[in-house]
Design an enzyme around this catalytic site. Structure first.
Site, PDB file in Angstrom:
ATOM      1  N   GLY B 127       0.814  -1.214   0.000  1.00 21.12           N
ATOM      2  CA  GLY B 127       0.000   0.000   0.000  1.00 21.12           C
ATOM      3  C   GLY B 127       0.845   1.259   0.000  1.00 21.12           C
ATOM      4  O   GLY B 127       0.885   1.990   0.992  1.00 21.12           O
ATOM      5  N   THR B 161      -1.494  -4.178  -6.214  1.00 21.41           N
ATOM      6  CA  THR B 161      -1.478  -5.469  -6.903  1.00 21.41           C
ATOM      7  C   THR B 161      -2.024  -6.592  -6.018  1.00 21.41           C
ATOM      8  O   THR B 161      -1.560  -6.764  -4.884  1.00 21.41           O
ATOM      9  CB  THR B 161      -0.041  -5.811  -7.358  1.00 21.41           C
ATOM     10  OG1 THR B 161       0.414  -4.779  -8.226  1.00 21.41           O
ATOM     11  CG2 THR B 161       0.013  -7.141  -8.088  1.00 21.41           C
ATOM     12  N   GLU B 244      12.909  -3.949  -3.909  1.00 26.47           N
ATOM     13  CA  GLU B 244      11.909  -4.177  -4.948  1.00 26.47           C
ATOM     14  C   GLU B 244      12.579  -4.202  -6.321  1.00 26.47           C
ATOM     15  O   GLU B 244      12.218  -4.961  -7.192  1.00 26.47           O
ATOM     16  CB  GLU B 244      10.854  -3.062  -4.891  1.00 26.47           C
ATOM     17  CG  GLU B 244       9.750  -3.211  -5.932  1.00 26.47           C
ATOM     18  CD  GLU B 244       8.718  -2.090  -5.872  1.00 26.47           C
ATOM     19  OE1 GLU B 244       8.911  -1.139  -5.093  1.00 26.47           O
ATOM     20  OE2 GLU B 244       7.734  -2.186  -6.607  1.00 26.47           O
TER      21      GLU B 244
HETATM   22  C1  LIG Z   1       0.268  -2.838 -12.944  1.00 29.77           C
HETATM   23  C2  LIG Z   1       0.722  -1.978 -11.817  1.00 29.77           C
HETATM   24  C3  LIG Z   1       0.867  -2.519 -10.559  1.00 29.77           C
HETATM   25  C4  LIG Z   1       1.222  -1.725  -9.475  1.00 29.77           C
HETATM   26  N1  LIG Z   1       1.280  -2.279  -8.232  1.00 29.77           N
HETATM   27  C5  LIG Z   1       1.474  -1.478  -7.160  1.00 29.77           C
HETATM   28  C6  LIG Z   1       1.372  -1.998  -5.831  1.00 29.77           C
HETATM   29  O1  LIG Z   1       1.152  -3.191  -5.619  1.00 29.77           O
HETATM   30  N2  LIG Z   1       1.527  -1.148  -4.793  1.00 29.77           N
HETATM   31  C7  LIG Z   1       1.800   0.176  -4.972  1.00 29.77           C
HETATM   32  O2  LIG Z   1       1.940   0.877  -3.994  1.00 29.77           O
HETATM   33  N3  LIG Z   1       1.897   0.707  -6.230  1.00 29.77           N
HETATM   34  C8  LIG Z   1       1.728  -0.094  -7.311  1.00 29.77           C
HETATM   35  N4  LIG Z   1       1.807   0.441  -8.591  1.00 29.77           N
HETATM   36  C9  LIG Z   1       1.974   1.885  -8.736  1.00 29.77           C
HETATM   37  C10 LIG Z   1       3.270   2.329  -9.356  1.00 29.77           C
HETATM   38  O3  LIG Z   1       4.299   2.261  -8.431  1.00 29.77           O
HETATM   39  C11 LIG Z   1       3.051   3.752  -9.909  1.00 29.77           C
HETATM   40  O4  LIG Z   1       2.208   3.638 -11.021  1.00 29.77           O
HETATM   41  C12 LIG Z   1       4.318   4.437 -10.284  1.00 29.77           C
HETATM   42  O5  LIG Z   1       5.018   4.807  -9.158  1.00 29.77           O
HETATM   43  C13 LIG Z   1       4.067   5.686 -11.152  1.00 29.77           C
HETATM   44  O6  LIG Z   1       3.185   6.548 -10.496  1.00 29.77           O
HETATM   45  P1  LIG Z   1       1.910   7.130 -11.235  1.00 29.77           P
HETATM   46  O7  LIG Z   1       1.183   6.025 -11.835  1.00 29.77           O
HETATM   47  O8  LIG Z   1       1.198   8.017 -10.297  1.00 29.77           O
HETATM   48  O9  LIG Z   1       2.502   8.012 -12.422  1.00 29.77           O
HETATM   49  P2  LIG Z   1       3.113   9.474 -12.288  1.00 29.77           P
HETATM   50  O10 LIG Z   1       4.056   9.523 -11.167  1.00 29.77           O
HETATM   51  O11 LIG Z   1       2.036  10.469 -12.346  1.00 29.77           O
HETATM   52  O12 LIG Z   1       3.970   9.526 -13.621  1.00 29.77           O
HETATM   53  C14 LIG Z   1       3.436   9.883 -14.878  1.00 29.77           C
HETATM   54  C15 LIG Z   1       4.606   9.987 -15.831  1.00 29.77           C
HETATM   55  O13 LIG Z   1       5.482  11.012 -15.384  1.00 29.77           O
HETATM   56  C16 LIG Z   1       6.795  10.513 -15.264  1.00 29.77           C
HETATM   57  N5  LIG Z   1       7.494  11.248 -14.213  1.00 29.77           N
HETATM   58  C17 LIG Z   1       7.060  11.488 -12.953  1.00 29.77           C
HETATM   59  N6  LIG Z   1       7.972  12.182 -12.281  1.00 29.77           N
HETATM   60  C18 LIG Z   1       9.016  12.397 -13.127  1.00 29.77           C
HETATM   61  C19 LIG Z   1      10.268  13.063 -13.014  1.00 29.77           C
HETATM   62  N7  LIG Z   1      10.655  13.643 -11.898  1.00 29.77           N
HETATM   63  N8  LIG Z   1      11.093  13.074 -14.088  1.00 29.77           N
HETATM   64  C20 LIG Z   1      10.725  12.472 -15.249  1.00 29.77           C
HETATM   65  N9  LIG Z   1       9.546  11.839 -15.410  1.00 29.77           N
HETATM   66  C21 LIG Z   1       8.705  11.798 -14.359  1.00 29.77           C
HETATM   67  C22 LIG Z   1       6.617   9.053 -14.979  1.00 29.77           C
HETATM   68  O14 LIG Z   1       7.762   8.324 -15.288  1.00 29.77           O
HETATM   69  C23 LIG Z   1       5.442   8.719 -15.873  1.00 29.77           C
HETATM   70  O15 LIG Z   1       5.905   8.517 -17.168  1.00 29.77           O
HETATM   71  C24 LIG Z   1       1.480  -0.352  -9.678  1.00 29.77           C
HETATM   72  C25 LIG Z   1       1.367   0.199 -10.955  1.00 29.77           C
HETATM   73  C26 LIG Z   1       0.987  -0.592 -12.029  1.00 29.77           C
HETATM   74  C27 LIG Z   1       0.862   0.036 -13.382  1.00 29.77           C
END
Ligand SMILES: Cc1cc2nc3c(=O)[nH]c(=O)nc-3n(C[C@H](O)[C@H](O)[C@H](O)COP(=O)(O)OP(=O)(O)OC[C@H]3O[C@@H](n4cnc5c(N)ncnc54)[C@H](O)[C@@H]3O)c2cc1C
Lengths: 370, 398
Positions: B127, B161, B244
């Protein structure tokens, strides 16, 4: 040179864009995709009223006499809306086959129904071992009496579940030939399914399907040139559709970069993402250029010229669609992965288009040979 | 230098291979080989079998059930499990939480939780992410207020997940909203059956539902489930992320998938000849193979370096970026190999025991969904952009 649309084409574009905006929002589309039929009969009627279903046919046959550029205008707008109605199989693919191969009597029998929205057609051509080779046909058409008996299995036939009529390719003793087959014909059965991009297709099984001599479309044994030409026209059309998808994906990603905040700022402020967006945009512009070239040349009778233009576009769109689709998802982060956002659906449609009517490798070889 | 396996390494490889062959239930192996969806029971069954042999948590300290393996042995083990089509070992308890508990947990917490992770009796989920806190994890807003002997937690986690299977969730919460971003965060262990926990599935573009929203409405968590100190959870969170990322390169997995790809391409034909012999396609496979070979040795070099006690630098990020790029490139070739047969969407064919068959190449129903689903690997576990930010900071500082 003139890259502008004429007045009629601008009107066409405006009316379809308005339709997409008013009738084809994300939720509305989702309901259509989930419906039993997999398309909206209401929208099909609207297409008939707008004249779209008669787009490629001559005015004296009730159509509006459109060309490749008109089709491009329609398909690009459909791409933006991810329209799933079977316009491509009915009007572009089968419509072109009818234009190229059908006798006046056959056209008189079919076109009014198509143009009026009563008939939907599907081209039952692909086979298990055909891959992207249009000349690979194993289905048989055995002469019997004054007609033929058709046997074989056709694969991934777009629009088959809603089709009222099929154009089927099969081999007679003379070679590859085309036949008009009623969807209700005895011995014809379907294994229908959804496709990854939310449309419908089917495997079409033909077991001893009897057709009369008047079902033969075009010359006995000489159908391949018409098939190739019609598929070129349809390929140019999906290239235009892909441009619509890419445009929407670029716009959607730009908007997301302008609104999503992380680390106390809009993510559009990160240079890595700015450059990724620019790369997407370059792919879009390159694709648009060749989609236009393909649209202009897809009606050419000169096969070499036509092939070069269409295959170049398909190579470019395959590569660009992949980059744009993947980047759009990537830049949306987790949101890009969800079925609940439109952006992933553009990615899926672009993925399907890449494998439709020949992939990049296929068209690269064809481009070199042309 | 010597890049060969020793005789002991080879003997170990045979031992693992034989164990997998003799103990992995056939119906689970077949599902994995066919890239079908696994049930919770499939994962747990296999994990229990591994635990029975003492091989479920090789990276744990010996006294808790670990194996003291060398990096090469871990590498071999990983390969054999992948090549044998074993289910993925669920990382949440074993590879993410356990290291944190071992490092920061109280003795009571270790005693309470580690054995049930090892026995697979308790399934964990992670989480961390929230709608507003993804890459910027420290921006999380889920609030925990202390009331007597428990915290009251309210907020939302997302992308969680397999939360639908989970008994427990380790969760990052904000305990001091006044403090600077990283400083007011705590690391809690939450029983998923607590009142106020609601799990809502999120469907992904491949049609599966492996991720979820987790809504937390005044959920009570006993104070004894705080790991480490209050407001010092960021230290735990970061420690976990380091764990991780290792193993996320998926080198053995990619090798296995390349083998499978070759089998598919040998059966498909193009112009009457096997696709595998078609120049452009063959070249694409070979190019990925070369890249993968490079990554394998990059990985082994990194592991050797770690064994010498050197702190990892940019290596985990490099492995994550290139490893996921390779995995994704392989999924693209599966789609290309299937050609038009990548287009039908047959979700029923992805369920084990289903009588709905793929169209075209054997198992092709999984190819496009796998391609679509695998886009996640460059997003999660710290997106590839974030990994590159990490590496560039290290490089530019040097
Ligand atoms: C299938 C799947 C399973 C997951 N499972 C888990 C889970 O079990 N537990 C959990 O806690 N999370 C989980 N996640 C979440 C995952 O860790 C996040 O999706 C990830 O950290 C990206 O965050 P966001 O989706 O909010 O995208 P954002 O952070 O909003 O990013 C959007 C885009 O901006 C880019 N970006 C953001 N900041 C920067 C920067 N400083 N410089 C350059 N580019 C940047 C990112 O790379 C991305 O391309 C899962 C995600 C997926 C897709």
């Amino acid at each position: 040179m003139d890259f502008g649309l004429n007045e009629q084409q601008q009107l066409l574009r405006d009316s379809i864009e308005r339709f997409v905006q008013d009738e084809y929002g994300f939720d509305a589309r989702r309901r259509i995709v989930a419906s039993e039929a997999g398309y909206s009969p209401d929208h099909w009627r609207t297409f008939a009223e707008l004249g779209l279903l008669g787009l490629p046919f001559a005015e004296e046959e009730g159509g509006i006499g459109g060309d490749g550029v008109d089709t491009m205008v329609v398909m690009e707008a459909f791409g933006k809306g991810l329209v799933v109605e079977p316009f491509l199989p009915t009007v572009v693919l089968c419509g072109s086959l009818l234009k190229l191969a059908a006798s006046p009597a056959q056209r008189a029998a079919l076109l009014p129904g198509i143009i009026g929205g009563k008939r939907r057609l599907a081209f039952a051509h692909g086979e298990r071992r055909a891959r992207h080779d249009l000349g690979h046909v194993e289905a048989n058409a055995t002469p019997a009496g004054d007609g033929f008996v058709l046997d074989g299995t056709k694969s991934v036939v777009f629009g088959a579940p809603s089709a009222t009529d099929f154009i089927v390719s099969a081999r007679t003793p003379a070679g590859i030939s085309l036949f008009l087959v009623d969807a209700a014909a005895e011995g014809l059965s379907l294994r229908p399914y959804a496709t990854i991009d939310g449309a419908r297709a089917a495997e079409v099984m033909l077991k001893g399907v009897r057709v009369g001599g008047d079902a033969l479309l075009g010359p006995d044994g000489g159908a391949l040139p018409a098939i190739e030409h019609a598929v070129d026209i349809a390929t140019a059309a999906v290239c235009a559709e892909a441009v619509g998808c890419m445009q929407a994906a670029v716009d959607g990603t730009r908007d997301y970069l302008n609104t999503r905040e992380q680390f106390g700022t809009r993510i559009g402020n990160f240079q890595a993402l700015q450059h990724a967006l620019v790369d997407m945009f370059i792919e879009l512009e390159q694709s648009r250029s060749l989609a236009i070239v393909a649209a202009v040349h897809c009606d050419d009778a000169d096969a070499a010229q036509r092939r070069r233009a269409v295959s170049a576009a398909k190579v470019q769109i395959g590569k660009s669609g992949r980059i744009v689709g993947q980047s759009a998802v990537q830049l949306h982060g987790g949101m890009g992965m969800t079925e609940e956002m439109q952006i992933g659906h553009y990615f899926k449609r672009l993925t399907a288009i890449e494998q439709t009517f020949g992939d990049g490798d296929h068209h690269l070889a064809r481009f070199q040979a042309a | 230098m010597d890049l060969r396996y020793s005789a002991e390494d080879l003997a170990f490889r045979d031992e693992v291979r034989t164990f997998v062959r003799e103990n992995l239930p056939g119906h689970i192996r077949d599902k994995v080989a066919a890239q079908q969806h696994l049930s919770k029971d499939d994962y747990v069954t296999w994990q229990k079998i591994l635990a029975g042999r003492g091989w479920l948590a090789p990276h744990w300290p010996r006294e808790w059930g670990g194996c003291d393996w060398s990096p090469v042995e871990k590498h071999i083990f990983d390969e054999e499990l992948n090549f044998g089509n074993c289910p993925r070992i669920m990382p949440f308890g074993l590879k993410m939480l356990a290291p944190v508990l071992l490092r920061f947990g109280s003795e009571a917490q270790k005693q309470r939780f580690l054995p049930k992770i090892l026995s697979s009796e308790e399934w964990w989920c992670q989480g961390y992410s929230e709608p507003g806190a993804g890459s910027d994890l420290a921006g999380l807003k889920t609030r925990a207020e202390r009331r007597g002997d428990h915290y009251v937690v309210t907020g939302q986690k997302t992308w969680t997940t397999l939360a639908q299977y989970a008994d427990w969730m380790f969760v990052l919460v904000r305990t001091d909203p006044a403090a600077k971003k990283q400083e007011g965060i705590s690391f809690l262990l939450m029983d998923m059956r607590s009142k106020g926990v609601t799990v809502r599935p999120i469907r992904t573009i491949d049609g599966s539902t492996e991720i979820n929203d987790v809504f937390l409405d005044a959920v009570e968590v006993p104070v004894e489930n705080l790991v480490g100190e209050e407001n010092k959870g960021w230290t735990c969170a970061k420690y976990l992320l380091g764990h991780e990322r290792s193993g996320i390169a998926g080198i053995a997995y990619s090798k296995k998938m390349l083998d499978k790809l070759r089998r598919v391409a040998a059966e498909e034909t193009i112009g009457g000849k096997p696709l595998l012999e078609h120049g452009p396609f063959r070249d694409k496979i070979a190019r990925i193979e070369v890249e993968l070979m490079a990554l394998e040795y990059t990985n082994l070099r990194a592991l050797a370096n770690e064994t010498k006690g050197n702190v990892p630098g940019p290596e985990p990020s490099i492995l994550k970026v290139r490893g996921t790029e390779i995995q994704q490139a392989i999924t693209e070739l599966f789609v290309e190999a299937a050609g038009p047969y990548a287009i039908p969407f047959l979700p029923e064919a992805l369920e084990g025991g289903s009588n709905v068959e793929s169209l075209g190449p054997e198992g092709a129903a999984a190819f496009a969904p796998h391609y679509l689903n695998w886009r996640k690997t460059s997003i999660y576990g710290g997106s590839n952009e974030i990994q590159k930010n990490i590496v560039s900071k290290i490089l530019l500082r040097a």
